[in-house]
Design a protein around this motif. Structure first.
Motif, PDB file in Angstrom:
ATOM      1  N   VAL A  92       0.839  -1.201   0.000  1.00  0.00           N
ATOM      2  CA  VAL A  92       0.000   0.000   0.000  1.00  0.00           C
ATOM      3  C   VAL A  92       0.872   1.249   0.000  1.00  0.00           C
ATOM      4  CG1 VAL A  92      -1.714   1.315   1.300  1.00  0.00           C
ATOM      5  CG2 VAL A  92      -1.921  -1.171   1.124  1.00  0.00           C
ATOM      6  N   ARG A  93       1.936   1.214   0.788  1.00  0.00           N
ATOM      7  CA  ARG A  93       2.829   2.372   0.864  1.00  0.00           C
ATOM      8  C   ARG A  93       3.535   2.614  -0.475  1.00  0.00           C
ATOM      9  NH1 ARG A  93       3.847   7.377   2.188  1.00  0.00           N
ATOM     10  NH2 ARG A  93       5.974   7.786   2.920  1.00  0.00           N
TER      11      ARG A  93
ATOM     12  N   ARG B 118      -5.466 -14.117  -1.784  1.00  0.00           N
ATOM     13  CA  ARG B 118      -6.869 -13.691  -1.822  1.00  0.00           C
ATOM     14  C   ARG B 118      -7.052 -12.354  -1.119  1.00  0.00           C
ATOM     15  NH1 ARG B 118      -7.891 -19.156  -0.495  1.00  0.00           N
ATOM     16  NH2 ARG B 118      -8.395 -18.538   1.661  1.00  0.00           N
ATOM     17  N   GLU B 119      -6.288 -12.148  -0.038  1.00  0.00           N
ATOM     18  CA  GLU B 119      -6.376 -10.889   0.685  1.00  0.00           C
ATOM     19  C   GLU B 119      -5.965  -9.724  -0.209  1.00  0.00           C
ATOM     20  OE1 GLU B 119      -4.708  -9.008   4.876  1.00  0.00           O
ATOM     21  OE2 GLU B 119      -3.410 -10.284   3.659  1.00  0.00           O
ATOM     22  N   ARG B 120      -4.874  -9.903  -0.953  1.00  0.00           N
ATOM     23  CA  ARG B 120      -4.411  -8.842  -1.850  1.00  0.00           C
ATOM     24  C   ARG B 120      -5.441  -8.564  -2.941  1.00  0.00           C
ATOM     25  NH1 ARG B 120       0.442 -11.820  -1.346  1.00  0.00           N
ATOM     26  NH2 ARG B 120       0.162 -12.744  -3.408  1.00  0.00           N
TER      27      ARG B 120
ATOM     28  N   ALA C 259     -11.633  -3.855  -3.409  1.00  0.00           N
ATOM     29  CA  ALA C 259     -12.240  -2.870  -2.516  1.00  0.00           C
ATOM     30  C   ALA C 259     -11.830  -1.453  -2.909  1.00  0.00           C
ATOM     31  CB  ALA C 259     -11.851  -3.155  -1.073  1.00  0.00           C
ATOM     32  N   LYS C 260     -10.542  -1.291  -3.282  1.00  0.00           N
ATOM     33  CA  LYS C 260     -10.056   0.027  -3.698  1.00  0.00           C
ATOM     34  C   LYS C 260     -10.740   0.469  -4.993  1.00  0.00           C
ATOM     35  CE  LYS C 260      -5.643   0.854  -3.434  1.00  0.00           C
ATOM     36  NZ  LYS C 260      -4.179   0.681  -3.584  1.00  0.00           N
ATOM     37  N   GLU C 261     -10.943  -0.476  -5.904  1.00  0.00           N
ATOM     38  CA  GLU C 261     -11.608  -0.135  -7.160  1.00  0.00           C
ATOM     39  C   GLU C 261     -13.057   0.284  -6.910  1.00  0.00           C
ATOM     40  OE1 GLU C 261     -11.178  -3.554  -9.607  1.00  0.00           O
ATOM     41  OE2 GLU C 261      -9.020  -3.255  -9.961  1.00  0.00           O
ATOM     42  N   ARG C 262     -13.754  -0.443  -6.002  1.00  0.00           N
ATOM     43  CA  ARG C 262     -15.134  -0.089  -5.707  1.00  0.00           C
ATOM     44  C   ARG C 262     -15.213   1.296  -5.065  1.00  0.00           C
ATOM     45  NH1 ARG C 262     -15.373  -5.636  -4.258  1.00  0.00           N
ATOM     46  NH2 ARG C 262     -15.020  -5.145  -2.057  1.00  0.00           N
ATOM     47  N   ALA C 263     -14.247   1.573  -4.164  1.00  0.00           N
ATOM     48  CA  ALA C 263     -14.223   2.890  -3.507  1.00  0.00           C
ATOM     49  C   ALA C 263     -13.988   3.987  -4.532  1.00  0.00           C
ATOM     50  CB  ALA C 263     -13.144   2.900  -2.426  1.00  0.00           C
TER      51      ALA C 263
END
Length: 331
Positions: free
Chosen positions: A103-104, A315-317, A323-327
């Motif tokens: 993420v960083r 799967r977590e990644r 989730a980022k795309e939906r946001a």
């Protein structure tokens, strides 16, 4: 000078960037400063491009003679270095929630890309080696900090940092080209892409270039898809898998290495059963222990658990990206 000899005096440009260069004792009414010179040069680059920057052009903008500038900045190369340092700025601070390394690195990538979009002339800067300046060093340090808790070696951490920097620079280079073409033609970025697609459509035939033709028909040149972020994501996927794999390997080598075994023997401790390795790796281990059925089953269970963990992290990644795309879509 021999490259192995210590550097007793920093080059003028680097010394100026670090604020350790001597200030001239004489100047035009002491109203001139390195900061003002750099700001004026950046204004010219913003308006007319890097090619328009010269000592005489900067002096003219400030209302002084070129010789007045040389008391503060002794060469154009030094001026360019200081312009790069100022325009680059500092990396965004790491959040209080201390995001994971991936993420960083994505944050740093987006921040660098934004800089290149706003200061596209940075991409025309001659590359004469690593810019050894405070801000540039801070960007590299931020990437290395993000990777500091991983199993990567120092060489690998620098290489991973260059992967992100290179991706940002390449995206910036392409976007800058589109922007320049747009300014020259009076077209928007979308119109430039549409024009490009039309040109491809006019010359690419299915007989000669069948696969490119299919891509054109699919609308790749006018698509909203971001190929640069896609490429970075796949690179980071590979890096994540590598970190996970070598982490297990290097942790095993650290626990099971000869030095650890000797230390355990010297202390008179029994070896930890969880640290025993495969028969091909253990040398003088008791063959009766290795042949023990329950022990072998335990080893197999550990390997299976490691695979399950690797799949769960994968799967977590994936869910994080979704989730980022939906946001982003909601925004």
């Amino acid at each position: 000078m021999d490259s192995g000899e210590p550097i007793e005096q920093l080059p003028r440009g680097i010394a100026l960037a670090w604020g350790v260069a001597a200030t001239p004792q004489r100047g035009p009414k002491r109203e001139m400063s390195v900061e003002k010179i750099v700001d004026a040069a950046i204004e010219i680059a913003d308006q007319e491009g890097l090619g328009a920057v010269s000592m005489s052009a900067v002096a003219k903008r400030l209302g002084y003679t070129p010789m007045s500038l040389y008391r503060y900045v002794s060469a154009k190369d030094d001026l360019l270095l200081l312009m790069q340092e100022e325009a680059t700025g500092l990396p965004p601070e790491r959040g209080k929630d201390n995001p994971e390394w991936r993420v960083r690195l994505e944050e740093l990538y987006e921040a660098q890309t934004k800089i290149y979009r706003g200061k596209s002339w940075l991409l025309a800067m001659p590359i004469l080696g690593s810019p050894i300046t405070p801000n540039s060093s801070a960007w590299l340090d931020a990437s290395l900090e993000a990777l500091s808790a991983t199993s990567l070696t120092q060489d690998e951490r620098v290489a991973a940092s260059l992967l992100v920097t290179g991706a940002a620079r390449w995206k910036g280079t392409i976007l800058a080209g589109y922007q320049q073409h747009g300014r020259a033609s009076g077209l928007s970025e979308d119109e430039v892409s549409e024009r490009e697609s039309q040109l491809f459509d006019a010359v690419i035939t299915d007989d000669d270039y069948p696969f490119l033709r299919r891509a054109i028909d699919a609308g790749v040149f006018t698509s909203e898809f971001d190929p640069f972020t896609f490429g970075l994501d796949r690179g980071l996927d590979g890096l994540a898998d590598y970190i996970e794999r070598v982490g297990l390997e290097r942790e095993g080598a650290r626990v099971d290495g000869p030095e650890a075994a000797e230390a355990e023997g010297a202390a008179g401790d029994e070896p930890d059963a969880s640290a025993v390795r495969e028969p091909s790796d253990i040398g003088d281990e008791d063959p009766d222990v290795l042949a023990d059925k329950k022990y072998r089953e335990a080893q197999k269970a550990v390997r299976q658990a490691q695979k399950v963990l690797a799949e769960a992290r994968k799967r977590e990644r994936q869910t994080l990206r979704e989730a980022k795309e939906r946001a982003a879509n909601r925004g």
